[in-house]
Design an enzyme around this catalytic site. Structure first.
Site, PDB file in Angstrom:
ATOM      1  N   PRO A  35     -34.836  11.274 -35.070  1.00  0.00           N
ATOM      2  CA  PRO A  35     -34.012  11.153 -33.879  1.00  0.00           C
ATOM      3  C   PRO A  35     -33.474   9.743 -33.622  1.00  0.00           C
ATOM      4  CG  PRO A  35     -36.319  11.485 -33.307  1.00  0.00           C
ATOM      5  CD  PRO A  35     -36.197  11.732 -34.782  1.00  0.00           C
ATOM      6  N   ASN A  36     -32.269   9.720 -33.115  1.00  0.00           N
ATOM      7  CA  ASN A  36     -31.549   8.512 -32.683  1.00  0.00           C
ATOM      8  C   ASN A  36     -31.003   7.688 -33.847  1.00  0.00           C
ATOM      9  OD1 ASN A  36     -32.071   8.891 -29.808  1.00  0.00           O
ATOM     10  ND2 ASN A  36     -34.196   8.486 -30.343  1.00  0.00           N
ATOM     11  N   ARG A  43     -27.063   1.309 -31.847  1.00  0.00           N
ATOM     12  CA  ARG A  43     -28.302   1.344 -31.061  1.00  0.00           C
ATOM     13  C   ARG A  43     -29.125   0.081 -31.344  1.00  0.00           C
ATOM     14  NH1 ARG A  43     -33.381   4.418 -33.638  1.00  0.00           N
ATOM     15  NH2 ARG A  43     -34.758   4.319 -31.857  1.00  0.00           N
ATOM     16  N   TYR A  48     -32.231  -3.020 -35.212  1.00  0.00           N
ATOM     17  CA  TYR A  48     -31.945  -2.148 -36.355  1.00  0.00           C
ATOM     18  C   TYR A  48     -30.747  -2.593 -37.198  1.00  0.00           C
ATOM     19  CZ  TYR A  48     -35.194   0.915 -33.898  1.00  0.00           C
ATOM     20  OH  TYR A  48     -36.302   1.431 -33.279  1.00  0.00           O
ATOM     21  N   ASN A  99     -37.582   8.614 -42.884  1.00  0.00           N
ATOM     22  CA  ASN A  99     -37.749   7.772 -41.703  1.00  0.00           C
ATOM     23  C   ASN A  99     -37.833   8.746 -40.520  1.00  0.00           C
ATOM     24  OD1 ASN A  99     -37.676   6.134 -39.508  1.00  0.00           O
ATOM     25  ND2 ASN A  99     -35.948   4.887 -40.195  1.00  0.00           N
ATOM     26  N   ALA A 102     -38.923   8.178 -34.073  1.00  0.00           N
ATOM     27  CA  ALA A 102     -39.974   8.306 -33.046  1.00  0.00           C
ATOM     28  C   ALA A 102     -40.983   9.405 -33.372  1.00  0.00           C
ATOM     29  CB  ALA A 102     -39.330   8.562 -31.690  1.00  0.00           C
ATOM     30  N   HIS A 105     -44.651   8.706 -34.637  1.00  0.00           N
ATOM     31  CA  HIS A 105     -45.777   8.365 -33.757  1.00  0.00           C
ATOM     32  C   HIS A 105     -46.293   9.559 -32.964  1.00  0.00           C
ATOM     33  CE1 HIS A 105     -44.030   4.575 -34.889  1.00  0.00           C
ATOM     34  NE2 HIS A 105     -42.943   4.806 -34.175  1.00  0.00           N
ATOM     35  N   ASP A 112     -47.895  18.092 -41.060  1.00  0.00           N
ATOM     36  CA  ASP A 112     -48.302  19.356 -41.693  1.00  0.00           C
ATOM     37  C   ASP A 112     -47.255  19.809 -42.711  1.00  0.00           C
ATOM     38  OD1 ASP A 112     -50.650  19.430 -40.277  1.00  0.00           O
ATOM     39  OD2 ASP A 112     -50.018  20.985 -38.870  1.00  0.00           O
ATOM     40  N   GLU A 123     -42.387   6.702 -46.871  1.00  0.00           N
ATOM     41  CA  GLU A 123     -42.060   6.555 -45.445  1.00  0.00           C
ATOM     42  C   GLU A 123     -41.316   5.228 -45.280  1.00  0.00           C
ATOM     43  OE1 GLU A 123     -45.619   6.460 -43.084  1.00  0.00           O
ATOM     44  OE2 GLU A 123     -44.552   5.902 -41.243  1.00  0.00           O
ATOM     45  N   HIS A 125     -39.405   2.537 -42.472  1.00  0.00           N
ATOM     46  CA  HIS A 125     -39.011   2.099 -41.131  1.00  0.00           C
ATOM     47  C   HIS A 125     -38.142   0.861 -41.275  1.00  0.00           C
ATOM     48  CE1 HIS A 125     -41.556   5.009 -39.293  1.00  0.00           C
ATOM     49  NE2 HIS A 125     -42.503   4.660 -40.137  1.00  0.00           N
ATOM     50  N   ILE A 126     -37.015   0.888 -40.620  1.00  0.00           N
ATOM     51  CA  ILE A 126     -36.056  -0.219 -40.711  1.00  0.00           C
ATOM     52  C   ILE A 126     -36.661  -1.474 -40.084  1.00  0.00           C
ATOM     53  CG2 ILE A 126     -33.765  -0.985 -39.925  1.00  0.00           C
ATOM     54  CD1 ILE A 126     -33.032   2.104 -39.889  1.00  0.00           C
ATOM     55  N   SER A 127     -37.248  -1.298 -38.922  1.00  0.00           N
ATOM     56  CA  SER A 127     -37.852  -2.437 -38.216  1.00  0.00           C
ATOM     57  C   SER A 127     -39.308  -2.587 -38.635  1.00  0.00           C
ATOM     58  CB  SER A 127     -37.771  -2.211 -36.701  1.00  0.00           C
ATOM     59  OG  SER A 127     -38.561  -1.088 -36.334  1.00  0.00           O
ATOM     60  N   ARG A 132     -44.020  -4.658 -33.112  1.00  0.00           N
ATOM     61  CA  ARG A 132     -43.453  -4.092 -31.887  1.00  0.00           C
ATOM     62  C   ARG A 132     -44.561  -3.506 -31.002  1.00  0.00           C
ATOM     63  NH1 ARG A 132     -38.458  -0.512 -33.521  1.00  0.00           N
ATOM     64  NH2 ARG A 132     -38.108  -0.681 -31.260  1.00  0.00           N
ATOM     65  N   ARG A 136     -46.161   2.018 -31.527  1.00  0.00           N
ATOM     66  CA  ARG A 136     -45.460   2.176 -32.814  1.00  0.00           C
ATOM     67  C   ARG A 136     -46.361   1.837 -34.002  1.00  0.00           C
ATOM     68  NH1 ARG A 136     -40.020   2.836 -31.232  1.00  0.00           N
ATOM     69  NH2 ARG A 136     -39.625   1.743 -29.288  1.00  0.00           N
TER      70      ARG A 136
HETATM   71  C1  DQA Z   1     -38.045   3.347 -36.662  1.00  0.00           C
HETATM   72  C2  DQA Z   1     -39.202   2.809 -35.809  1.00  0.00           C
HETATM   73  C3  DQA Z   1     -39.630   3.833 -34.777  1.00  0.00           C
HETATM   74  O1  DQA Z   1     -40.711   3.303 -33.995  1.00  0.00           O
HETATM   75  C4  DQA Z   1     -38.497   4.139 -33.827  1.00  0.00           C
HETATM   76  O2  DQA Z   1     -38.870   5.138 -32.924  1.00  0.00           O
HETATM   77  C5  DQA Z   1     -37.244   4.501 -34.557  1.00  0.00           C
HETATM   78  C6  DQA Z   1     -36.894   3.813 -35.794  1.00  0.00           C
HETATM   79  C7  DQA Z   1     -37.504   2.307 -37.644  1.00  0.00           C
HETATM   80  O3  DQA Z   1     -36.784   2.707 -38.550  1.00  0.00           O
HETATM   81  O4  DQA Z   1     -37.769   1.109 -37.499  1.00  0.00           O
HETATM   82  O5  DQA Z   1     -36.457   5.292 -34.057  1.00  0.00           O
HETATM   83  O6  DQA Z   1     -38.540   4.438 -37.419  1.00  0.00           O
END
Ligand code: DQA
Length: 173
Positions: A35-36, A43, A48, A99, A102, A105, A112, A123, A125-127, A132, A136
């Protein structure tokens, strides 16, 4: 044990068999975004960056070509769609890059689903989630991942593809 009947147990063997039949088939790697991430570039760019998800997809396509991988790239804001793509990957894909955003977490359901996939999972994560907020710092997905790439910006996706390519060719390394 992960996986089940009909699953591609050894994607390399599957690929070689297909090639033996005269078909040139690149292993499929499914790249999933939670999501997002559709708003990437707009964003919170200070966290990011300014690259969009379309830029990331183009990067993955370019590196996928170089690595002779066939990339399927998806994003959804809906948990069930990510789960359905993971189920779809079971029968056909050699690896998954995810990725979960959210859902990382929160989602036992995504964990599953990933537990049913037998190939390598990276896996991303960009950040740097560890720099943080404390919520997270925990990932449901990390326990099933072959590797985790955190805080490398959008470059994390192509690094993950390079790792998957290596794991497909030599699963023990
Ligand atoms: C994220 C880190 C997550 O905590 C956050 O909710 C995201 C992006 C990242 O790519 O850094 O939406 O997965």
């Amino acid at each position: 044990m992960r996986g089940g009947a009909g699953h591609v147990k050894d994607p390399l063997e599957w690929r070689q068999r297909a090639q033996g039949r005269g078909n040139r088939v690149n292993p499929i790697v499914v790249v999933l975004n939670g999501p997002n991430l559709n708003l990437l570039g707009k964003r919170e760019p200070e966290i990011y960056g300014r690259e969009t998800l379309a830029d990331v997809e183009a990067d993955c396509g370019r590196v996928g070509k170089e690595l002779e991988l066939s990339i399927e790239f998806h994003q959804s804001n809906r948990e069930y769609e990510l789960i359905d793509w993971i189920h779809g990957a079971r029968e056909r894909a050699a690896g998954i890059v995810i990725n979960p955003a959210a859902f990382t977490h929160t989602s036992v359901a995504i964990l599953d689903a990933l537990n049913t996939f037998e190939g390598p999972i990276i896996e991303v994560h960009i950040s740097n989630v560890h720099k943080r907020e404390p919520f997270r710092h925990h990932s449901y997905v990390s326990g099933v991942a072959s590797g985790i790439i955190v805080g490398c910006g959008t470059q994390g996706y192509t690094l993950a593809l390079r790792r998957i390519a290596k794991l497909i060719k030599a699963p023990k390394q």
